[in-house]
Structure formats: structure tokens, C-alpha cells
Scaffold this motif. Structure first.
Motif, PDB file in Angstrom:
ATOM      1  N   ALA A 279       0.869  -1.098  -0.060  1.00  0.00           N
ATOM      2  CA  ALA A 279      -0.168   0.086  -0.146  1.00  0.00           C
ATOM      3  C   ALA A 279       0.840   1.418   0.075  1.00  0.00           C
ATOM      4  N   CYS A 280       1.834   1.303   0.949  1.00  0.00           N
ATOM      5  CA  CYS A 280       2.603   2.528   0.957  1.00  0.00           C
ATOM      6  C   CYS A 280       3.558   2.519  -0.440  1.00  0.00           C
ATOM      7  N   THR A 281       3.936   1.662  -1.141  1.00  0.00           N
ATOM      8  CA  THR A 281       4.642   1.714  -2.350  1.00  0.00           C
ATOM      9  C   THR A 281       3.821   2.259  -3.251  1.00  0.00           C
ATOM     10  N   LEU A 282       2.566   1.838  -3.690  1.00  0.00           N
ATOM     11  CA  LEU A 282       1.663   2.247  -4.472  1.00  0.00           C
ATOM     12  C   LEU A 282       1.182   3.667  -4.379  1.00  0.00           C
ATOM     13  N   LEU A 283       1.214   4.267  -2.829  1.00  0.00           N
ATOM     14  CA  LEU A 283       0.728   5.546  -2.633  1.00  0.00           C
ATOM     15  C   LEU A 283       2.026   6.153  -3.229  1.00  0.00           C
ATOM     16  N   ALA A 284       3.299   5.806  -2.622  1.00  0.00           N
ATOM     17  CA  ALA A 284       4.467   6.612  -3.178  1.00  0.00           C
ATOM     18  C   ALA A 284       4.342   6.695  -4.719  1.00  0.00           C
ATOM     19  N   VAL A 285       4.244   5.816  -5.476  1.00  0.00           N
ATOM     20  CA  VAL A 285       4.115   5.781  -6.933  1.00  0.00           C
ATOM     21  C   VAL A 285       2.978   6.669  -7.386  1.00  0.00           C
ATOM     22  N   ALA A 286       1.644   6.651  -6.795  1.00  0.00           N
ATOM     23  CA  ALA A 286       0.655   7.607  -7.438  1.00  0.00           C
ATOM     24  C   ALA A 286       1.218   9.006  -7.241  1.00  0.00           C
ATOM     25  N   PHE A 287       1.667   9.254  -6.107  1.00  0.00           N
ATOM     26  CA  PHE A 287       2.146  10.784  -5.721  1.00  0.00           C
ATOM     27  C   PHE A 287       3.491  11.146  -6.157  1.00  0.00           C
ATOM     28  N   ARG A 288       4.305   9.995  -6.941  1.00  0.00           N
ATOM     29  CA  ARG A 288       5.463  10.300  -7.317  1.00  0.00           C
ATOM     30  C   ARG A 288       6.460  10.905  -6.321  1.00  0.00           C
ATOM     31  N   LEU A 289       6.392  10.260  -5.238  1.00  0.00           N
ATOM     32  CA  LEU A 289       7.066  10.659  -3.978  1.00  0.00           C
ATOM     33  C   LEU A 289       8.628  10.401  -4.163  1.00  0.00           C
ATOM     34  N   GLN A 290       9.426  11.565  -4.091  1.00  0.00           N
ATOM     35  CA  GLN A 290      10.979  11.384  -4.315  1.00  0.00           C
ATOM     36  C   GLN A 290      11.578  11.964  -3.351  1.00  0.00           C
ATOM     37  N   PRO A 291      12.419  11.559  -2.653  1.00  0.00           N
ATOM     38  CA  PRO A 291      13.254  12.349  -1.654  1.00  0.00           C
ATOM     39  C   PRO A 291      14.043  13.496  -2.412  1.00  0.00           C
ATOM     40  N   LYS A 292      14.609  14.533  -1.780  1.00  0.00           N
ATOM     41  CA  LYS A 292      15.579  15.467  -2.387  1.00  0.00           C
ATOM     42  C   LYS A 292      16.595  14.786  -3.038  1.00  0.00           C
ATOM     43  N   ARG A 293      17.396  13.826  -2.177  1.00  0.00           N
ATOM     44  CA  ARG A 293      18.384  12.962  -2.936  1.00  0.00           C
ATOM     45  C   ARG A 293      18.226  11.695  -3.025  1.00  0.00           C
ATOM     46  N   PRO A 294      17.591  11.278  -4.058  1.00  0.00           N
ATOM     47  CA  PRO A 294      17.177  10.064  -4.282  1.00  0.00           C
ATOM     48  C   PRO A 294      18.193   8.924  -3.883  1.00  0.00           C
TER      49      PRO A 294
END
Length: 729
Positions: A131-146
Motif C-alpha cells: 500500500a505504501c509503495t503504490l501510494l508513493a508511486v501514485a504521488f511520485r514521491l521522491q526524496p530530495k536526494r534519491p
């Protein structure tokens, strides 16, 4: 994650409706099972989901999750559609699902005894991670330094390792999820609802952001998220791990994994290959287009001379040992520049296309037509048995191309000049035939255009002579080989000197004295006439000023001005510089213009000549009557004199010649202009000119053109001649 290819888009369109139908069908199935469970005790049976089926489902889910990781991990390039975060998360999910399967009730003991509690704990971590992974993909969440991919891999392994360690060695630290005899705990149920909430948010984000992604990707991820929601609803509703809801939930879980795998496979395997295929097709098309453009003319679609060269080589080989021959025709449209200047280059291009179509219709099937460039075309005629076959084609081209073209309601006549070279006699290869045909074409233009000329060996000598002439002429100015001769202009009645005309000569070190009739046309064709004309103007003004300084009063000096000088834009500056540097009064300079140079009726030229006239410079029209009979310039320019061409003067003893001269003189009188007859060689002609009203003349009767140092003696001879004539009368 935002790229798109034509092939992947097409594939998504074809799969869109099956995907939607599958999601709807899954939801309806869940609803149907829930309704049936309300009326029947479906969950009481334990045979719906036995251990063997659970193992099979989990093995399948683990394999699919591992494939997701493998596909994403090996995807390369800046255009990949998935982030390594999703791939590494699915590695952790696969490992935790494996631990869940090994911990399931009925499995052999694995460090600690298998139990429902143990299996559910691994299950919850796996579902929360998904669930958390799909949420991150949905919102395109990326840290400032991937994080790099190796770092993400270590994180995934650490999550799986910590989860396993905690469950196997520190289970007392984890909240209870199942109590034997009681069933699911509130923590487990709340966790499932939390997971459902995360899936709902992710599904909402996939829906609202579907336009930001390729359709197939947004649709697949949305379907996977919705199916995951259905799975969690099943895991809330079941009371028995072996019941129907458990089986249905595991089935939905596998289906959601398959949707995600499909998205990753299309994004990282199929789409790159499809993109590569598209790029290859585009590259092949570009190469074909480049190859076409290198061999065919982009405007008319005709072959370029390179293709004609190969065809000519083959035709010459076929003609060896036979009576047959080949012919290369060089076709050039006459005065085509005037079409471009008058109607624009776009009009000229369309006219060339129309001309190429007419050429193709006129040529025999065995002929090959090519465009050499500009308004020039090449024709290859093969299998010719006699010269008459070539002549028939050439005459047909001359006749038909002299007919007007109708374009944009404009009737345009653009006749052609054609040069012909016959192989193998005139050349045994294409470059030689092409050169000789072009040489013949230029000869046709010199002969009056709208005609044909066949190559012969004399043209070689003539062209070499022209080349030597032009090359020598380029050096004539720097080597001081040009000089001026002056021919007096006199009053017919009194013999009084009116002025002199400056005539350029070329004293070549090997050829001797070269007359202007030989080198002036070459200078005009090769752009040297402007430089020569400037030199003549300055030299004539300088010599006239020198005579005045010596006390030898020459009323005026006449200098011929070429058409190129008029339209070059520098004539006014050159004249003013010459007058200023030599000190010659403007009234002592006369500029002789030709009718042909005034044909274009250029407003700028007219204004410039009027400004020169305002300075006091006199203007005359040279060789009047031989031009284009356009008299508009006589109204616009304050011309002083019309010079009657020598051809009319020498034909004055004929009825037509006499009428022409009389007409010119009468017209000049009516306009208030003077007339000067050129080429007067005997006294009878001079007397007749005087009787008709012409008062000025120049010619051999009075004096030939002489160098500046001989002019004084020549003028003295003219005075003696006039004095003797007066005594005789």
C-alpha cells in the motif's frame, strides 16, 4: 515515469476495455459472495482454501513479485517508466510473502512453530508495504536526494530481514493479530482498514493523475490498486483462514500483482523494444529519404545527374560495336531569372515543375530526364540509329517549349536553348558528354537563344579561347594593360569639335591590341564590366582635365556606361569621385547609356540619373533604335542627345534605312533633343544627314579613334579638312 510510444499506446487502447471489465467483474464477484454469505453459511466450510491451494497461490504471487523486481531492476536509461523504489519494494514483498507461506498453519515448523498469528503478522507487513509503495508511486514521491538502486536494494532486504527477525525472535514485541477461539483482533481489523484507506488514496491519485501518465500505465496501476482494495475487504470479512473469503482475497492479491507486473513489463521491456522499432523505422525512413534526396531532385522529383551518369555509362557500353549512339541534351530556359524576379521564386518553382512535366511528355519512353539545377535540365537519348532521331526530339522540344505555360492565370513564355553532344563521337564518358553539351548550349544562347546547337571540335578551341580571354582580362587592370582611344565628335556643318568619345582598348602583351567588340561581352558575362567601367570613367575624366590644364579645350568627353554599372548602385559615387579627384567640370562629362540598360525602368536608376543630370552632366542614348523600342525613359530622363546607330547611318542610301534615320531625327526634334550620327564614313552621307536635320557626327570621315597623345594632331587634320572643303566650295 512519463514517456509514451505509439506502439504501447495502441496496445493499451486494445486492452482498456478488458481491464475495466475485469475490475468490474471482480467487484461484482465480491459483492455476490458477500450477499450469498448473508443468506448461507459460506464461511463455515473449511475446504474452500486448503493448505495445498494456499501454497500454490503464494508461490505464484512470490514468482510474480520477483519478476516485478527483476524487470524493474534491469531496466536502464532515462526513459524507463518505473522507479527502482517499486522494484525493490516488490523484492521485500516477495521475501515477506515467502515467510508468510512458510508460517502458514499446517506448514512445517520454521525456527518457531507455524501458526495463524505468525502468518498474519507477515501478511500485514507485506500488505502495508504494498500500500505504501503504490501510494508513493501514485504521488511520485521522491526524496530530495534519491537513493541509488543498490541502496534501495539494501533497504528492501533490511525491511524483510527486520520483519523476519522480529516475528521469529521477538514476537512478544508485536501486537496480536489472531486469538485462537476468538478470531481476528481489533488491531488486525484496524490495520486492514488502514491498508484499505491507503489503497483508496492511491487509487484516487491514480485516477486524478491519469492524464499525466500513458493511458496503459495509469489504467494498470489503478486496476491493481482497486483489486488490492477488494482483497483487503475479503481479509476483513473472513472468519476462517480456510474459508471462501480467504481464497477470494488471495486470488485478488495475485491478480493485483499481475496487473503491476504487466505495467512494469510493458514499461521496461515491451515499450523500449517498441520504441526501438519506431526509432529504427524512423531512421530507415530518414536514410531512405536522404538516399532519395541524394539521387533525386526535391522540387521536381527528377533524377539528379549522378543517376544519369550511370545510365549513360551503360548506354555507351551497349552502343559499342554497333551503329547505335547516345545523345546528351543540355536544356536551359532562356531569361528564367526574369520570371523569378517578376513573379517570385515560388512561382518560378511551380513553373519548373510544370516544365519538367511537359518535358517528360515530349520525350520517348527510352529517354531519361534529369534536373541539373536551377532552370537547367539534362536529357539522355539512347538507341539512336541516326542523327535524324535526335534532331526530331530536339525540334519537338524547341517547338513545344515555346508554347506558353498558363499558371495562376498568367501566360508565361519561356523558350529554351539546347546543346547536344552525341556519344561516343563527342565523348566516351558522361562527364565529357555533359561538358560538351553544356558548351553547345552556351553557343546556342550566343546565337540568339531559342535554338539548338550541336557540339563540334571547334567549340573546344573557342571555349578555351574565351577562358584565356577572361583570365587575361582579370589581370589586365592590375597590369595596366587597358588604355583609352578617343574619337572626335564634330558639327557636320562647320567641322567644329563638339567633344570626344572615350573608347577602351586592351593592349595584350602576346595578342597585341584587342578591340572592345572581343572582350567587352566577356567582361559583361563574367562581372568584370563594373570594375572596367569605373576605370574608364576615372581615366577619361583625368585625361580631359589634363587637356584643359594644357590649354587644349575639349568641350566634353563621352563615356559609355554598361547596364551592370547602372544597376550596381555605385555609379553615382564613382562619377562624383572621378569629378572631384580630377577637377573636371560636370558639364564636360557625358554619359552614354544603351536602350537595353534602361529596359527594366528601375525607379532607383531613374532617380540616380536625374541627380547626375542635376550636377550638369549630359546624358545620351547610344545606338538608338537597336534596343527594345521602349521610349518611357525619354519622358522620365532629361536626355540631351540620341546617337543614331551606325547600322542605320550606313544604310541611309536604302529606302528603309533613310526612312528610319529621318524618323529618329524628326522624333528627336519634336522632343527638343540633339542627334549624333555614328559611323559616318563619306561626305555624301554627312550631307544627307545635315539635310535631314542631324547636326552632329563621328566616324572615319573625320577621324579614327586615336590614343590621347595623338589627339592634337588628329584635331589639326580635321580643321585642315574642313578648311579645305570650305575653300573647295
Amino acid at each position: 515515469m512519463s514517456y509514451q510510444t505509439d506502439s504501447s499506446t495502441a496496445a493499451s487502447t486494445s486492452n482498456r476495455y478488458p481491464t475495466s471489465v475485469l475490475v468490474i467483474a471482480s467487484g461484482l464477484l465480491l459483492g455476490l459472495v458477500w450477499l450469498l454469505s448473508c443468506f448461507t453459511d459460506l464461511q463455515a466450510g473449511t475446504g474452500w482454501f486448503p493448505l495445498s491451494v494456499h501454497i500454490a497461490c503464494e508461490v505464484f504471487a512470490i514468482v510474480v513479485a520477483s519478476l516485478v523486481f527483476a524487470v524493474v531492476w534491469h531496466s536502464q536509461g532515462p526513459q524507463r517508466a518505473s522507479s527502482p523504489l517499486l522494484g525493490c519494494a516488490f523484492l521485500a514483498i516477495a521475501l515477506i510473502d515467502l515467510a508468510h507461506m512458510l508460517s502458514y498453519n499446517g506448514m512445517p515448523d520454521w525456527i518457531t512453530p507455524a501458526s495463524v498469528e505468525k502468518a498474519i503478522s507477515f501478511w500485514l507487513v507485506s500488505r502495508i508495504l504494498l500500500a505504501c509503495t503504490l501510494l508513493a508511486v501514485a504521488f511520485r514521491l521522491q526524496p530530495k536526494r534519491p537513493l541509488s538502486r543498490p541502496a534501495l536494494l539494501l533497504v528492501a532486504l533490511a525491511v524483510a530481514g527486520i520483519t523476519t527477525f522480529m516475528q521469529l525472535y521477538q514476537p512478544q514485541l508485536l501486537p496480536r493479530t489472531f486469538i485462537e477461539g476468538t478470531g481476528l483482533t481489533s488491531f488486525k481489523i484496524m490495520s486492514e482498514w488502514l491498508i484499505i484507506a491507503l489503497f483508496v488514496v492511491a487509487a484516487w491519485r491514480f485516477w486524478v493523475g491519469r492524464k499525466e501518465r500513458p493511458a496503459w500505465q495509469a489504467e494498470g496501476l489503478l486496476a491493481a490498486t482497486l483489486i488490492s482494495i477488494f482483497a483487503e475487504l475479503c481479509f476483513i470479512a473472513y472468519d476462517n483462514v480456510n474459508g471462501l473469503f480467504s481464497l477470494l482475497g488471495h486470488s485478488y492479491k495475485i491478480l493485483s500483482y499481475c496487473f503491476i507486473y504487466q505495467v512494469m513489463f510493458v514499461a521496461n521491456v515491451r515499450a523500449p523494444y517498441a520504441r526501438l522499432a519506431v526509432e529504427k523505422a524512423e531512421r530507415d525512413a530518414a536514410e531512405k529519404k536522404a538516399q532519395y534526396l541524394s539521387s533525386y531532385d526535391s522540387l521536381t522529383g527528377l533524377p539528379k545527374p549522378e543517376l544519369l551518369q550511370e545510365r549513360t555509362r551503360q548506354a555507351l557500353m551497349d552502343a559499342r560495336g554497333q551503329q547505335a549512339s547516345v545523345a546528351v541534351l543540355y536544356v536551359d530556359f532562356d531569361h528564367f531569372k526574369m520570371v523569378n524576379d517578376s513573379f517570385g521564386h515560388a512561382f518560378g518553382d511551380r513553373l519548373l515543375c510544370r516544365a519538367s512535366e511537359r518535358l517528360q511528355q515530349l520525350l520517348p519512353e527510352s529517354a531519361m530526364l534529369a534536373r541539373a539545377g536551377g532552370d537547367e535540365f539534362l536529357v539522355l537519348l539512347t538507341e539512336l540509329t541516326d542523327a535524324g532521331a535526335t534532331s526530331a526530339v530536339v525540334q519537338a522540344l524547341l517547338k513545344e517549349l515555346s508554347e506558353p505555360f498558363v499558371l495562376d492565370w498568367q501566360s508565361i513564355v519561356v523558350p529554351v536553348s539546347i546543346g547536344v553532344a552525341l556519344g561516343p563521337n563527342d565523348g566516351q564518358d558522361f562527364p565529357t558528354l555533359l561538358r560538351n553539351a553544356e558548351m553547345a548550349m552556351y553557343k546556342a544562347k550566343q546565337g540568339g537563344r531559342k535554338s539548338c546547337c550541336y557540339y563540334d571540335s571547334e567549340l573546344d578551341a573557342e571555349m578555351r579561347g574565351r577562358l584565356y580571354l577572361v583570365n587575361g582580362l582579370r589581370l589586365a587592370l592590375s597590369r595596366n594593360e587597358l588604355l583609352l582611344h578617343y574619337q572626335p565628335q564634330v558639327d557636320i556643318a562647320t567641322g567644329r569639335l563638339l567633344g570626344v568619345e572615350a573608347l577602351v582598348r586592351w593592349q595584350h602583351p602576346q595578342w597585341g591590341l584587342v578591340l572592345p567588340g572581343r572582350f567587352i561581352p566577356a567582361a559583361e558575362e563574367n562581372g568584370l564590366i563594373v570594375e572596367i567601367g569605373s576605370w574608364v570613367l576615372f581615366e577619361a575624366c583625368s585625361q580631359a582635365a589634363s587637356w584643359r590644364a594644357q590649354g587644349m579645350m575639349i568641350p566634353r568627353v563621352a563615356v559609355n556606361v554598361a547596364a551592370a554599372q547602372l544597376h550596381d548602385g555605385s555609379l553615382e559615387r564613382v562619377v562624383q569621385d572621378a569629378l572631384a579627384k580630377t577637377g573636371l567640370p560636370a558639364s564636360a562629362l557625358e554619359l552614354e547609356l544603351t536602350e537595353s540598360s534602361l529596359l527594366e525602368n528601375d525607379a532607383e536608376v531613374v532617380l540616380m540619373l536625374n541627380r547626375l543630370k542635376a550636377l550638369g552632366i549630359q546624358l545620351s542614348i547610344d545606338d538608338f533604335g537597336t534596343g527594345y523600342s521602349c521610349l518611357a525613359y525619354l519622358r522620365q530622363l532629361a536626355v540631351d542627345t540620341l546617337k543614331i546607330d551606325r547600322s542605320f547611318v550606313q544604310g541611309i542610301d536604302t529606302e528603309d534605312g533613310h526612312a528610319i534615320v529621318a524618323t529618329i531625327i524628326q522624333m528627336a526634334d519634336s522632343l527638343g533633343l540633339s542627334t549624333l550620327a555614328e559611323g559616318v564614313e563619306d561626305q555624301a552621307v554627312a550631307d544627307e544627314l545635315l539635310r535631314l536635320g542631324c547636326r552632329q557626327a563621328q566616324g572615319y570621315l573625320y577621324a579614327r579613334p586615336v590614343p590621347a597623345q595623338e589627339l592634337s594632331a588628329t584635331l589639326a587634320a580635321i580643321r585642315e579638312q574642313v578648311h579645305g572643303s570650305a575653300l573647295a566650295q
